[in-house]
Design a protein around this motif. Structure first.
Motif, PDB file in Angstrom:
ATOM      1  N   GLY A   1      20.383   4.632 -32.095  1.00  0.00           N
ATOM      2  CA  GLY A   1      19.263   3.749 -32.415  1.00  0.00           C
ATOM      3  C   GLY A   1      19.706   2.304 -32.544  1.00  0.00           C
ATOM      4  N   LEU A   2      20.859   2.075 -33.186  1.00  0.00           N
ATOM      5  CA  LEU A   2      21.391   0.718 -33.301  1.00  0.00           C
ATOM      6  C   LEU A   2      21.730   0.139 -31.931  1.00  0.00           C
ATOM      7  CD1 LEU A   2      23.744   1.121 -36.400  1.00  0.00           C
ATOM      8  CD2 LEU A   2      21.586  -0.140 -36.318  1.00  0.00           C
ATOM      9  N   VAL A   3      22.274   0.979 -31.039  1.00  0.00           N
ATOM     10  CA  VAL A   3      22.602   0.529 -29.688  1.00  0.00           C
ATOM     11  C   VAL A   3      21.335   0.162 -28.923  1.00  0.00           C
ATOM     12  CG1 VAL A   3      23.555   1.240 -27.460  1.00  0.00           C
ATOM     13  CG2 VAL A   3      24.768   1.824 -29.560  1.00  0.00           C
ATOM     14  N   VAL A   4      20.317   1.020 -29.015  1.00  0.00           N
ATOM     15  CA  VAL A   4      19.066   0.793 -28.280  1.00  0.00           C
ATOM     16  C   VAL A   4      18.373  -0.483 -28.755  1.00  0.00           C
ATOM     17  CG1 VAL A   4      16.708   1.664 -27.939  1.00  0.00           C
ATOM     18  CG2 VAL A   4      18.668   3.188 -27.620  1.00  0.00           C
ATOM     19  N   THR A   5      18.319  -0.697 -30.076  1.00  0.00           N
ATOM     20  CA  THR A   5      17.675  -1.918 -30.571  1.00  0.00           C
ATOM     21  C   THR A   5      18.390  -3.168 -30.065  1.00  0.00           C
ATOM     22  OG1 THR A   5      18.978  -1.681 -32.618  1.00  0.00           O
ATOM     23  CG2 THR A   5      16.711  -0.889 -32.658  1.00  0.00           C
ATOM     24  N   GLY A   6      19.722  -3.129 -30.043  1.00  0.00           N
ATOM     25  CA  GLY A   6      20.475  -4.264 -29.517  1.00  0.00           C
ATOM     26  C   GLY A   6      20.205  -4.503 -28.050  1.00  0.00           C
ATOM     27  N   GLU A   7      20.096  -3.418 -27.269  1.00  0.00           N
ATOM     28  CA  GLU A   7      19.818  -3.546 -25.837  1.00  0.00           C
ATOM     29  C   GLU A   7      18.414  -4.084 -25.596  1.00  0.00           C
ATOM     30  OE1 GLU A   7      21.504  -2.765 -22.570  1.00  0.00           O
ATOM     31  OE2 GLU A   7      22.801  -3.644 -24.090  1.00  0.00           O
ATOM     32  N   VAL A   8      17.467  -3.640 -26.398  1.00  0.00           N
ATOM     33  CA  VAL A   8      16.089  -4.149 -26.266  1.00  0.00           C
ATOM     34  C   VAL A   8      16.062  -5.652 -26.516  1.00  0.00           C
ATOM     35  CG1 VAL A   8      13.789  -4.132 -27.321  1.00  0.00           C
ATOM     36  CG2 VAL A   8      14.940  -1.972 -26.792  1.00  0.00           C
ATOM     37  N   VAL A   9      16.736  -6.086 -27.565  1.00  0.00           N
ATOM     38  CA  VAL A   9      16.785  -7.521 -27.876  1.00  0.00           C
ATOM     39  C   VAL A   9      17.428  -8.294 -26.725  1.00  0.00           C
ATOM     40  CG1 VAL A   9      17.783  -9.256 -29.408  1.00  0.00           C
ATOM     41  CG2 VAL A   9      16.842  -7.158 -30.362  1.00  0.00           C
ATOM     42  N   ARG A  10      18.509  -7.770 -26.190  1.00  0.00           N
ATOM     43  CA  ARG A  10      19.222  -8.460 -25.102  1.00  0.00           C
ATOM     44  C   ARG A  10      18.331  -8.606 -23.865  1.00  0.00           C
ATOM     45  NH1 ARG A  10      21.912  -7.270 -20.543  1.00  0.00           N
ATOM     46  NH2 ARG A  10      21.568  -5.014 -20.796  1.00  0.00           N
ATOM     47  N   LYS A  11      17.676  -7.531 -23.471  1.00  0.00           N
ATOM     48  CA  LYS A  11      16.863  -7.564 -22.249  1.00  0.00           C
ATOM     49  C   LYS A  11      15.608  -8.414 -22.418  1.00  0.00           C
ATOM     50  CE  LYS A  11      18.560  -3.169 -20.449  1.00  0.00           C
ATOM     51  NZ  LYS A  11      18.243  -1.763 -20.084  1.00  0.00           N
ATOM     52  N   VAL A  12      14.971  -8.323 -23.583  1.00  0.00           N
ATOM     53  CA  VAL A  12      13.757  -9.111 -23.807  1.00  0.00           C
ATOM     54  C   VAL A  12      14.088 -10.601 -23.907  1.00  0.00           C
ATOM     55  CG1 VAL A  12      11.861  -9.548 -25.417  1.00  0.00           C
ATOM     56  CG2 VAL A  12      12.521  -7.202 -24.875  1.00  0.00           C
ATOM     57  N   SER A  13      15.243 -10.925 -24.470  1.00  0.00           N
ATOM     58  CA  SER A  13      15.640 -12.331 -24.612  1.00  0.00           C
ATOM     59  C   SER A  13      15.910 -12.980 -23.262  1.00  0.00           C
ATOM     60  CB  SER A  13      16.895 -12.445 -25.485  1.00  0.00           C
ATOM     61  OG  SER A  13      16.643 -11.973 -26.788  1.00  0.00           O
ATOM     62  N   GLN A  14      16.108 -12.182 -22.224  1.00  0.00           N
ATOM     63  CA  GLN A  14      16.378 -12.716 -20.894  1.00  0.00           C
ATOM     64  C   GLN A  14      15.123 -12.865 -20.044  1.00  0.00           C
ATOM     65  OE1 GLN A  14      19.274  -9.931 -19.395  1.00  0.00           O
ATOM     66  NE2 GLN A  14      20.979 -10.897 -20.455  1.00  0.00           N
ATOM     67  N   VAL A  15      13.966 -12.442 -20.577  1.00  0.00           N
ATOM     68  CA  VAL A  15      12.709 -12.560 -19.830  1.00  0.00           C
ATOM     69  C   VAL A  15      12.342 -14.032 -19.669  1.00  0.00           C
ATOM     70  CG1 VAL A  15      10.230 -12.084 -19.895  1.00  0.00           C
ATOM     71  CG2 VAL A  15      11.867 -10.310 -20.555  1.00  0.00           C
ATOM     72  N   GLN A  16      12.051 -14.441 -18.427  1.00  0.00           N
ATOM     73  CA  GLN A  16      11.701 -15.841 -18.163  1.00  0.00           C
ATOM     74  C   GLN A  16      10.286 -16.141 -18.652  1.00  0.00           C
ATOM     75  OE1 GLN A  16      12.300 -16.760 -14.010  1.00  0.00           O
ATOM     76  NE2 GLN A  16      14.404 -17.402 -14.394  1.00  0.00           N
ATOM     77  N   LEU A  17      10.096 -17.344 -19.145  1.00  0.00           N
ATOM     78  CA  LEU A  17       8.774 -17.782 -19.584  1.00  0.00           C
ATOM     79  C   LEU A  17       7.918 -18.118 -18.365  1.00  0.00           C
ATOM     80  CD1 LEU A  17       9.851 -20.056 -22.569  1.00  0.00           C
ATOM     81  CD2 LEU A  17       8.991 -17.718 -22.673  1.00  0.00           C
ATOM     82  N   SER A  18       6.633 -17.953 -18.488  1.00  0.00           N
ATOM     83  CA  SER A  18       5.709 -18.158 -17.369  1.00  0.00           C
ATOM     84  C   SER A  18       5.504 -19.639 -17.062  1.00  0.00           C
ATOM     85  CB  SER A  18       4.357 -17.523 -17.699  1.00  0.00           C
ATOM     86  OG  SER A  18       3.746 -18.222 -18.786  1.00  0.00           O
ATOM     87  N   GLN A  19       4.914 -19.901 -15.910  1.00  0.00           N
ATOM     88  CA  GLN A  19       4.581 -21.281 -15.521  1.00  0.00           C
ATOM     89  C   GLN A  19       3.583 -21.882 -16.501  1.00  0.00           C
ATOM     90  OE1 GLN A  19       7.192 -22.024 -13.131  1.00  0.00           O
ATOM     91  NE2 GLN A  19       5.512 -23.311 -12.425  1.00  0.00           N
ATOM     92  N   GLU A  20       2.625 -21.048 -16.930  1.00  0.00           N
ATOM     93  CA  GLU A  20       1.618 -21.546 -17.875  1.00  0.00           C
ATOM     94  C   GLU A  20       2.261 -21.922 -19.203  1.00  0.00           C
ATOM     95  OE1 GLU A  20       1.406 -18.790 -16.124  1.00  0.00           O
ATOM     96  OE2 GLU A  20      -0.169 -19.347 -14.694  1.00  0.00           O
ATOM     97  N   CYS A  21       3.249 -21.122 -19.604  1.00  0.00           N
ATOM     98  CA  CYS A  21       3.972 -21.447 -20.830  1.00  0.00           C
ATOM     99  C   CYS A  21       4.755 -22.742 -20.656  1.00  0.00           C
ATOM    100  CB  CYS A  21       4.910 -20.297 -21.203  1.00  0.00           C
ATOM    101  SG  CYS A  21       6.006 -20.676 -22.592  1.00  0.00           S
ATOM    102  N   MET A  22       5.364 -22.911 -19.506  1.00  0.00           N
ATOM    103  CA  MET A  22       6.124 -24.137 -19.246  1.00  0.00           C
ATOM    104  C   MET A  22       5.226 -25.360 -19.367  1.00  0.00           C
ATOM    105  SD  MET A  22       8.253 -25.271 -15.819  1.00  0.00           S
ATOM    106  CE  MET A  22       6.763 -25.551 -14.850  1.00  0.00           C
TER     107      MET A  22
END
Length: 552
Positions: A226-247
């Motif tokens: 569970g600790l490994v999965v939570t860390g992986e979720v944070v890592r992958k979500v933190s790499q999601v690019q923001l949208s053009q509208e957000c920019m």
């Protein structure tokens, strides 16, 4: 006289339509020296920066009043605003990952340390108390600890089979050692091991030990996973690019004040909240499953404490195994009789006795608890990780307020002097809720709520799967940790693979249905709608001509 009237009206209209430079309405164009210094400080060339304010019809993001920003400058600053925002998100994610990794290493290291201590304790005490009976069969015990270690680390090891195999092999070895005067072959020993269920040579110890070991090891393995999965979720979500509208929204909030000559203006608090909630709408949808996982992990962690916790179970293995061995040796004659009856008589012709009686007598010493009181370190680890899990529960929905905390206007009268996206004035729209569905009326970030980010939806599914496994672990059910990183489709998942979603019809919320809020009249009408500003003059011209015609 008529000609004089018309000339006077023309003069009035000319004055009405005359442009005003700068925000203060001065007749002289304002210098762009401040933004030139700011822009070059961001690493950009000054070649495109005007010396003084220019008309802003070319701007596509910032208000179209008089400005010091060209189109190229607006584009460069927009990209910079997104890059900076993504950097902040990655920094926040790395900080959380570091914390989770620290918790994982602390628990994982201590659990493996317990296993090693238990194995060393068994070797030391069994060598002394069981003598050759142990030394000649030590591989049976070392294999047990190796399998337990592999299971904990996530190998595809069936824990129940491991324990059953251990007791069957131990029965064979002890029976052979106790009857070395007989000629006993492999086939006969195989028959002996098959009688373990009906014979129960070790008493109730195998059943009790299986229950305790299974519950402890299943919980420990699922917890670290569970600790490994939570860390992986944070890592992958933190790499999601923001949208053009957000920019665009980030640019309007962050750098448009500089283009308008209001570099010191800081965003209104509610304005910043709406921008961030719109930009991080998909991330906020992680909240429900993220909380469920954290809560379940805390329930699992609570099982590790107390007298029946991890320390007690792992460190008591040598004692329980020795107790089972003593039970068999105490009843060896009865056991032999039943085995001879079930598997047939054996012929004499083996070696002489190996001193089993002596080993048995010395083996009784280990029944006394030599391990001492279990350490309170596990209680401390559980307390620390529980506190951390409780703190990180609101992580995804608290990101907007965290990111806005050091950038919004504060102090007396800040609400009336802050940057609202158009000018220094109060921000009137209400603050949106959390999550994608709540952004349908977000006045700052245009979002199609029917198109969620697929990377984040995949991570939501990973959280659900891990929570399900942890709940199974709470019930003592073994869990299979197969790789599900590519499980983006399936029954009830609500997600699609291979762009299948885009092939079917979609319900798209029309942009025209979104209400547009203007906290104050947009200043860009001064430039963009110059024709409408001259409409009264056209009316006066027509009225004058009509008067002249009527007089004639």
């Amino acid at each position: 006289m008529d000609s004089f009237i018309i000339a006077a009206l023309v003069a009035v209209c000319s004055l009405t339509a005359a442009p005003a430079y700068g925000d203060k309405g001065t007749s002289k164009a304002r210098s762009c020296s401040d933004i030139r210094l700011f822009y070059s400080g961001k690493g950009f060339s000054l070649d495109v920066v005007p010396v003084s304010e220019i008309s802003g019809e070319h701007l596509r993001i910032c208000p179209q009043g008089y400005t010091c920003c060209t189109s190229d400058m607006e584009d460069n600053l927009a990209v910079l605003s997104r890059r900076e925002m993504e950097g902040l998100l990655k920094d926040a994610g790395r900080s959380l990952q570091t914390s989770l990794t620290g918790q994982f290493k602390a628990f994982d290291g201590y659990f493996l340390e317990l296993l090693n201590r238990s194995a060393i304790s068994l070797q030391d005490t069994f060598t002394t108390t069981w003598g050759s009976l142990y030394s000649q069969n030590s591989q049976v015990f070392s294999d047990l600890y190796m399998d337990l270690r592999h299971y904990y680390k996530g190998s595809s090891v069936n824990l129940e089979e491991v324990l059953n195999e251990f007791w069957a092999r131990l029965l064979e070895k002890l029976f052979y050692q106790a009857n070395k005067q007989y000629n006993i072959g492999e086939d006969y020993l195989e028959c002996v091991s098959k009688q373990i269920e009906t014979l129960r040579p070790f008493g109730d110890t195998p059943r009790v030990m299986k229950m305790m070991v299974t519950r402890t090891f299943v919980a420990a393995r699922s917890f670290v996973q569970g600790l490994v999965v939570t860390g992986e979720v944070v890592r992958k979500v933190s790499q999601v690019q923001l949208s053009q509208e957000c920019m665009r929204a980030m640019m309007r909030m962050t750098y448009c004040p500089h283009c308008r000559g209001m570099a010191s203006a800081r965003p209104c608090a509610n304005y910043c909240s709406n921008v961030m909630k719109g930009c991080l709408a998909n991330q906020a949808d992680l909240n429900t499953e993220w909380r469920h996982l954290a809560e379940t992990m805390m329930q699992v962690a609570d099982r590790f404490k107390g007298p029946s916790g991890v320390d007690s179970v792992v460190l008591s293995l040598p004692y329980r195994i020795s107790e089972a061995m003593l039970t068999m040796m105490d009843n060896i004659e009865s056991i032999n009789s039943k085995l001879f009856q079930s598997c047939g008589n054996v012929r004499e012709g083996g070696t002489s006795s190996t001193g089993v009686d002596d080993s048995m007598n010395r083996g009784k010493v280990i029944v006394e608890d030599k391990l001492g009181s279990s350490s309170s370190k596990m209680d401390k680890l559980v307390s620390d990780v529980t506190m951390r899990l409780r703190e990180l529960q609101p992580y995804w929905v608290s990101l907007p307020s965290v990111l806005c905390s050091d950038r919004v206007a504060t102090g007396t009268g800040a609400e009336d002097k802050c940057w609202n996206g158009m000018s220094r004035a109060r921000y009137l729209p209400e603050v949106m809720g959390d999550g994608l569905a709540s952004q349908i009326n977000n006045p700052e970030v245009e979002i199609d709520i029917t198109k969620p980010d697929m990377t984040i939806r995949q991570q939501i599914m990973q959280l659900k799967i891990m929570t399900h496994r942890l709940k199974n672990a709470l019930n003592g059910q073994d869990v299979d940790f197969q790789d599900t990183s590519d499980d983006v489709s399936g029954s009830g998942s609500g997600m699609c693979a291979d762009d299948m979603c885009s092939r079917g019809p979609r319900l798209v919320v029309p942009v025209t249905d979104r209400p547009i809020f203007y906290p104050h009249p947009p200043e860009n009408k001064k430039v963009k709608a110059s024709a409408s500003q001259n409409l009264p003059c056209v009316t006066i011209y027509l009225l004058s001509l009509l008067i002249l015609l009527l007089r004639r």
